[in-house]
Design a protein around this motif. Sequence first.
Motif, PDB file in Angstrom:
ATOM      1  N   HIS A  44      16.695 -64.627 -23.801  1.00 35.10           N
ATOM      2  CA  HIS A  44      16.696 -63.167 -23.653  1.00 35.10           C
ATOM      3  C   HIS A  44      16.608 -62.785 -22.179  1.00 35.10           C
ATOM      4  O   HIS A  44      16.007 -63.500 -21.383  1.00 35.10           O
ATOM      5  CB  HIS A  44      15.499 -62.556 -24.395  1.00 35.10           C
ATOM      6  N   ARG A  45      17.186 -61.651 -21.845  1.00 30.71           N
ATOM      7  CA  ARG A  45      17.049 -61.106 -20.498  1.00 30.71           C
ATOM      8  C   ARG A  45      15.644 -60.538 -20.349  1.00 30.71           C
ATOM      9  O   ARG A  45      14.965 -60.280 -21.336  1.00 30.71           O
ATOM     10  CB  ARG A  45      18.082 -60.018 -20.260  1.00 30.71           C
ATOM     11  N   THR A  47      14.613 -57.585 -19.433  1.00 30.58           N
ATOM     12  CA  THR A  47      14.478 -56.258 -20.048  1.00 30.58           C
ATOM     13  C   THR A  47      14.274 -56.369 -21.556  1.00 30.58           C
ATOM     14  O   THR A  47      13.396 -55.711 -22.128  1.00 30.58           O
ATOM     15  CB  THR A  47      15.722 -55.394 -19.757  1.00 30.58           C
ATOM     16  N   SER A  48      15.050 -57.203 -22.200  1.00 27.28           N
ATOM     17  CA  SER A  48      14.936 -57.408 -23.644  1.00 27.28           C
ATOM     18  C   SER A  48      13.588 -58.034 -24.004  1.00 27.28           C
ATOM     19  O   SER A  48      12.937 -57.616 -24.960  1.00 27.28           O
ATOM     20  CB  SER A  48      16.074 -58.305 -24.131  1.00 27.28           C
ATOM     21  N   ASP A  58      10.374 -53.747 -17.536  1.00 29.88           N
ATOM     22  CA  ASP A  58      10.446 -54.976 -16.735  1.00 29.88           C
ATOM     23  C   ASP A  58       9.242 -55.070 -15.804  1.00 29.88           C
ATOM     24  O   ASP A  58       8.671 -56.148 -15.621  1.00 29.88           O
ATOM     25  CB  ASP A  58      11.706 -54.987 -15.868  1.00 29.88           C
ATOM     26  N   THR A  74      11.711 -64.127 -14.316  1.00 34.71           N
ATOM     27  CA  THR A  74      12.959 -64.846 -14.041  1.00 34.71           C
ATOM     28  C   THR A  74      12.677 -66.238 -13.504  1.00 34.71           C
ATOM     29  O   THR A  74      13.304 -67.215 -13.931  1.00 34.71           O
ATOM     30  CB  THR A  74      13.827 -64.041 -13.047  1.00 34.71           C
ATOM     31  N   ARG A  77      11.515 -68.449 -16.396  1.00 34.58           N
ATOM     32  CA  ARG A  77      12.628 -68.897 -17.237  1.00 34.58           C
ATOM     33  C   ARG A  77      13.405 -70.010 -16.548  1.00 34.58           C
ATOM     34  O   ARG A  77      13.725 -71.022 -17.159  1.00 34.58           O
ATOM     35  CB  ARG A  77      13.551 -67.738 -17.582  1.00 34.58           C
TER      36      ARG A  77
END
Length: 110
Positions: A44-45, A47-48, A58, A74, A77
């Motif tokens: 997932h990004r 934001t999601s 965010d 980020t 991840r």
Amino acid sequence: MARAAAVSPRHLTRLFHTELGTTPARWVEQVRLDHAQQLLLDGHRVTSAAHNSGFGTDETLRRAFDRHHGITPTAYRQRFTTTGILQAPAPMKPTTRRHTAGPESSPETT
């Protein structure tokens, strides 16, 4: 949460401190953070992940990551997705050992 548990907010805080060693707010944040981490690792990004884990924005997720991990979502991840790939088990190699049949696999025992 206190209303759902049918206790006062103060008593709920005492229960959380006694049973979990934390406050209700910190516990909720940790549960949300754990969920966001999994969402990020699932692709997932940011934001999601923020929206679906209850952080909303965010920026709120980034602040929680900074507080708990000292890195951005980020960076988390990128670091742990790469680690997961590198730590994947290697494919099994065919063995060259010859199998000798023991009494449990002998045709006479069937």
